[in-house]
Design an enzyme around this catalytic site. Structure first.
Site, short mmCIF file in Angstrom:
data_model
loop_
_atom_site.label_atom_id
_atom_site.label_comp_id
_atom_site.label_asym_id
_atom_site.label_seq_id
_atom_site.Cartn_x
_atom_site.Cartn_y
_atom_site.Cartn_z
N ARG A 27 0.82 -1.22 0.00
CA ARG A 27 0.00 0.00 0.00
C ARG A 27 0.85 1.27 0.00
O ARG A 27 0.45 2.29 0.56
CB ARG A 27 -0.95 0.03 1.21
N ARG A 31 -2.62 7.15 0.40
CA ARG A 31 -2.89 8.37 1.17
C ARG A 31 -1.74 8.88 2.03
O ARG A 31 -1.77 10.00 2.49
CB ARG A 31 -4.13 8.13 2.05
N ARG A 40 -5.80 12.48 -6.46
CA ARG A 40 -7.10 11.89 -6.12
C ARG A 40 -8.20 12.95 -6.07
O ARG A 40 -9.32 12.72 -6.53
CB ARG A 40 -6.91 11.18 -4.79
N ASP A 77 -6.87 -2.25 -7.36
CA ASP A 77 -7.41 -2.84 -6.14
C ASP A 77 -7.74 -4.30 -6.40
O ASP A 77 -8.00 -4.68 -7.54
CB ASP A 77 -8.67 -2.10 -5.68
N TYR A 154 -15.28 -11.07 0.06
CA TYR A 154 -15.94 -9.81 -0.34
C TYR A 154 -17.19 -10.07 -1.17
O TYR A 154 -18.19 -9.37 -1.05
CB TYR A 154 -14.98 -8.92 -1.14
#
Ligand code: CP3
Length: 348
Positions: A27, A31, A40, A77, A154
């Site tokens: 990751r 952010r 973004r 993702d 998921y």
């Protein structure tokens, strides 16, 4: 290794001795970097970023330029796979993923398609091609996908979960349906990873983020065989398997046809090396929360980790994805400590 200027990660993945330990972070594109947040903000949402190759390429390369990591990982993702199979997702701001339709019975499973990556996932392949061009052979590019059990969870839950009770209920009550679904996910994932390699990915990682929620027996029945099938199907590039929490399956993980096993921070390094043996490269395994600590603590713990893994067959990384509120300078401290480390003679 081809024309790459920095091929430390690939050579280490293949078990070769290298000048120093390579480092990247799960990751890393995200952010943590203010530069990511800027890109973004210009777009409608997370999915637009994932589906716009120019933007995905830009944020993929940011950690290479800003943090100095030894590899880029394509910005995407794991949830692009359920979407390609027929279950679209939304990424809800500060909440996480959400699926409008979920898998409840065999009819839902029959309706899912085995995706053709060159059609439904072509936007990822375009992002990979563009990123390879822009990287200009500076560092390798990592492709990735979720492992079948994590994707299954998921699809059945429709969102993140504390204990995956709905997904596990399906495993216990409908094992045949579960296998049917896992088979379809596996076929899509294998084709998708091969297409990523074909588009330019130099190495691929399977993320089994929720492996540790299964019991050892359930992991052996519903997770491992599908990871095994994917590893057996990939000859074109090295493979990293990261099964978070699957400390109970390390003996079996050692038998996979993969080059690298990812460790989370709960796994004892020396013990894991002795269980897995010397034929695999290990990746990890710093607790991501260490990066909240003071600089001297980060340095000390990073050096301790490096010495426990030793000078070869180790790719330095965290034991799971970086926390989004981590200070980018602390991330740099971790990376620079790895790069500067000199092993004592006794380890050489
Ligand atoms: O590693 C990288 O830098 C490449 C990009 C990457 C993302 N997701 C971008 C992302 C990778 C490799 C992933 C994998 C992923 N996605 C996993 C497996 C790895 C892991 O951490 O266990 C999982 C379980 C997901 C599913 C997912 N995506 C969740 C649960 C969330 C929400 C939680 C969160 O972190 O916000 C996401 C969103 C997501 N994926 C973001 C990023 C950068 C944050 C979205 C944003 O920018 O607003």
């Amino acid at each position: 290794m081809g024309n790459l200027k920095n091929d430390l990660l690939l050579r280490t993945a293949l078990g070769e001795k290298t000048e120093r330990t390579p480092v990247w972070l799960m990751r890393q594109a995200g952010r943590v970097l203010p530069q990511y947040r800027k890109v973004r903000e210009k777009l409608k949402d997370f999915k637009e970023l994932v589906k716009t190759p120019e933007a995905a390429c830009e944020v993929t390369i940011q950690p290479v330029d800003i943090l100095g990591v030894d590899a880029a990982i394509i910005f995407s993702d794991i949830l692009v796979v359920p979407e390609a199979m027929g279950l679209p997702y939304k990424m809800i701001e500060s909440k996480g993923p959400w699926f409008e339709n979920t898998i409840q019975d065999i009819k839902d499973i029959e309706k899912l398609k085995i995706a053709n990556p060159y059609e439904e996932l072509n936007y990822v392949l375009e992002a990979i091609k563009l990123t390879k061009l822009e990287l200009n052979n500076r560092v390798p590019l990592i492709g990735f996908a979720g492992a079948p059990w994590t994707i299954f969870s998921y699809m059945v839950e429709g969102q993140g979960s504390k204990n995956f009770s709905k997904a596990k209920k399906m495993l216990y009550t409908q094992p045949d349906w579960s296998h049917a679904l896992l088979k379809k996910i596996t076929a899509t994932t294998l084709a998708y990873l091969k297409a990523q390699i074909n588009a330019g990915a130099n190495i691929v990682q399977l993320f089994d983020s929720w492996a540790g929620d299964l019991s050892p027996d359930m992991y052996k029945e519903f997770a491992l065989p599908y990871i095994n099938e994917i590893c057996n199907g990939i000859d074109e590039a090295p493979v990293i398997v990261f099964s978070r929490g699957a400390y109970f399956a390390r003996t079996e993980l050692a038998k996979l046809k993969c080059n690298v096993i990812g460790l989370d921070w709960t796994m004892n390094i020396k013990e894991t090396r002795s269980i897995i043996g010397n034929n695999k490269t290990l990746q990890g395994n710093m607790d991501p929360c260490l990066l909240y600590a003071d600089y001297d603590v980060i340095k000390k713990e990073t050096i301790k980790m490096l010495n426990l893994f030793g000078p070869s067959k180790h790719i330095a990384n965290l034991g799971h994805g970086i926390q989004p509120d981590t200070d980018a300078d602390k991330v740099k401290c971790f990376i620079e400590t790895v790069k500067a480390h000199q092993f004592e003679l006794q380890y050489a």
